[in-house]
Scaffold this active site. Structure first.
Site, short mmCIF file in Angstrom:
data_model
loop_
_atom_site.label_atom_id
_atom_site.label_comp_id
_atom_site.label_asym_id
_atom_site.label_seq_id
_atom_site.Cartn_x
_atom_site.Cartn_y
_atom_site.Cartn_z
N GLY A 171 46.18 37.91 47.97
CA GLY A 171 45.53 38.97 48.73
C GLY A 171 44.07 39.11 48.34
N ASN A 172 43.80 38.96 47.04
CA ASN A 172 42.41 39.11 46.59
C ASN A 172 41.57 37.88 46.89
OD1 ASN A 172 42.45 41.83 45.50
ND2 ASN A 172 43.94 40.99 44.07
N LYS A 217 52.35 48.00 41.91
CA LYS A 217 51.66 47.07 42.81
C LYS A 217 50.33 47.66 43.26
CE LYS A 217 50.85 43.89 45.79
NZ LYS A 217 50.36 42.62 45.30
N LYS A 265 54.20 39.22 46.74
CA LYS A 265 54.37 37.99 47.51
C LYS A 265 54.69 36.79 46.63
CE LYS A 265 50.21 35.86 46.75
NZ LYS A 265 49.90 36.69 45.59
N LYS A 296 52.89 36.71 39.05
CA LYS A 296 52.82 35.25 39.26
C LYS A 296 53.60 34.54 38.16
CE LYS A 296 48.30 35.44 41.11
NZ LYS A 296 48.73 36.02 42.37
P1 ADP Z 1 46.36 37.75 44.08
O1 ADP Z 1 45.71 38.72 44.98
O2 ADP Z 1 45.91 36.36 44.23
O3 ADP Z 1 47.84 37.88 43.98
P2 ADP Z 1 45.90 39.27 41.69
O4 ADP Z 1 44.59 39.94 41.71
O5 ADP Z 1 47.12 40.06 41.97
O6 ADP Z 1 45.77 38.04 42.63
O7 ADP Z 1 46.12 38.51 40.29
C1 ADP Z 1 45.25 37.49 39.85
C2 ADP Z 1 44.17 38.10 38.96
O8 ADP Z 1 44.76 38.46 37.71
C3 ADP Z 1 43.07 37.16 38.56
O9 ADP Z 1 42.10 37.06 39.56
C4 ADP Z 1 42.53 37.80 37.27
O10 ADP Z 1 41.51 38.71 37.58
C5 ADP Z 1 43.71 38.60 36.74
N1 ADP Z 1 44.27 38.17 35.46
C6 ADP Z 1 44.88 39.01 34.61
N2 ADP Z 1 45.35 38.36 33.53
C7 ADP Z 1 45.06 37.06 33.69
C8 ADP Z 1 45.31 35.89 32.91
N3 ADP Z 1 45.98 35.96 31.75
N4 ADP Z 1 44.86 34.70 33.36
C9 ADP Z 1 44.20 34.65 34.53
N5 ADP Z 1 43.93 35.72 35.33
C10 ADP Z 1 44.36 36.93 34.94
MG MG Z 2 48.87 39.75 43.29
#
Ligand code: ADP
Ligand code: MG
Length: 323
Positions: free
Chosen positions: A19-20, A138, A223, A285
């Protein structure tokens, strides 16, 4: 990374677009910005979309978009009654998939490729007794500083929490998906060569009652977990989770940050237990990756959207593998 550099694109693949990554914080969200980002996504995925023999299913997040829908209806509530969150998720699923579907088909047509992209509005069942309903994790919608977050939270009745070190955001319950409705249709379309966009925003959350009757419930399913469930159920052994960072890291956001190229299931479980992956962002994830491998999956690739093809070739991204 010699062990992954000889990778071939798998014959069946599920790709999740974050989403981001599709609606970054850096855009205000105009229609032109959204179309431009959809085009960038399509360009990044085009080499995969062109592989007509690869069954390709795409899921996507909706956190930033569904949060804006919620905000929009709060601001308009004196004129228009707000919708429940399940309907908002359906709106976001349709809107995001429309842009992606059109952008990917346009990119294919530019290359004289007639392949079709279809979007299936997807309901996903959850358990109404899921403890997630009592503990929202979330993140949806825009970022605020702490002071603004308190104001917005009080005004709209929202629960606000801090998102990694990125700021404060609205949080909603995120129950675990238990069943993806119409998964046989997703499979059938994909087997006939259509690129299928499904399970967007984690799917529209529903509960199943007696006689199979379904009702929407207010939540946003992650997701990444829906992607894992979908791929395991269809026996697809590779998933790729595309996000805003090139790799997962330990000690993320600190001077000791160390990016991971290749990690086995048990190493990843150890890092998770050490607390490297926060709930609501990287946590889901990692949970999805662990569940996927434990349920028979062979490879999870976590990479930046614009490095999707390079990551699939083993040149970048984090590759999570069975022990
Ligand atoms: P998406 O929208 O792709 O699901 P999220 O924003 O929910 O992404 O999650 C990914 C984000 O998590 C990364 O962009 C980063 O800012 C953050 N993040 C937190 N912990 C970690 C980590 N250990 N390694 C990498 N990214 C991390
Ligand atoms: Mg996410």
């Amino acid at each position: 990374m010699p062990s992954t550099s000889t990778l071939k694109v798998p014959r069946r693949l599920v790709i999740a677009i974050g989403g981001n990554a599709t609606h970054p914080e850096s855009i205000s969200g105009t229609s032109d910005e959204q179309k431009d980002i959809a085009k960038k996504t399509a360009d990044a995925l085009l080499p995969l979309a062109m592989l007509d023999k690869t069954e390709l299913i795409i899921t996507h997040g909706n956190g930033p978009v569904v949060g804006k829908i919620l905000m929009r209806q709060q601001l308009a509530s004196y004129r228009i009654p707000p919708m429940t969150l399940d309907i908002c998720v359906a709106h976001s699923q349709g809107g995001i998939a429309y842009l992606l579907m059109q952008a990917i088909e346009n990119a294919l047509r530019e290359h004289d490729n007639p392949r079709h992209v279809a979007c299936l509005l997807t309901q996903v069942e959850v358990d109404e007794k899921d403890p997630a309903f009592a503990n929202p994790t979330k993140f949806v919608g825009p970022f605020f500083d702490e002071e603004q977050a308190k104001k917005v939270g009080a005004e709209f009745g929202w629960t606000m929490k801090q998102d990694s070190n990125r700021g404060w955001r609205h949080v909603v319950p995120s129950p675990t998906p238990t069943h993806i409705c119409d998964i046989s249709l997703i499979e059938a379309l994909s087997k006939r060569g259509t690129i299928v966009i499904a399970g967007g925003g984690g799917g529209i959350p529903v509960i199943r009652g007696p006689k199979g009757v379904r009702h929407g419930i207010e939540a946003v399913i992650d997701k990444d977990l829906t992607t894992q469930h979908l791929a395991n159920t269809l026996g697809i052994d590779t998933i790729m989770l595309l996000t805003a960072v090139p790799k997962i890291a330990v000690q993320y956001g600190t001077p000791q940050q160390k990016n991971l190229d290749r990690v086995t299931l048990s190493e990843l479980k150890r890092y998770r237990a050490e607390g490297h992956f926060p709930a609501g962002s990287m946590g889901p994830k990692i949970d999805a990756a662990i569940r996927f491998i434990e349920n028979g999956g062979k490879r999870v690739v976590i990479a930046r959207l614009d490095e999707a093809v390079a990551a699939l070739k083993g040149e970048t991204g984090t590759h999570i593998l069975p022990d």
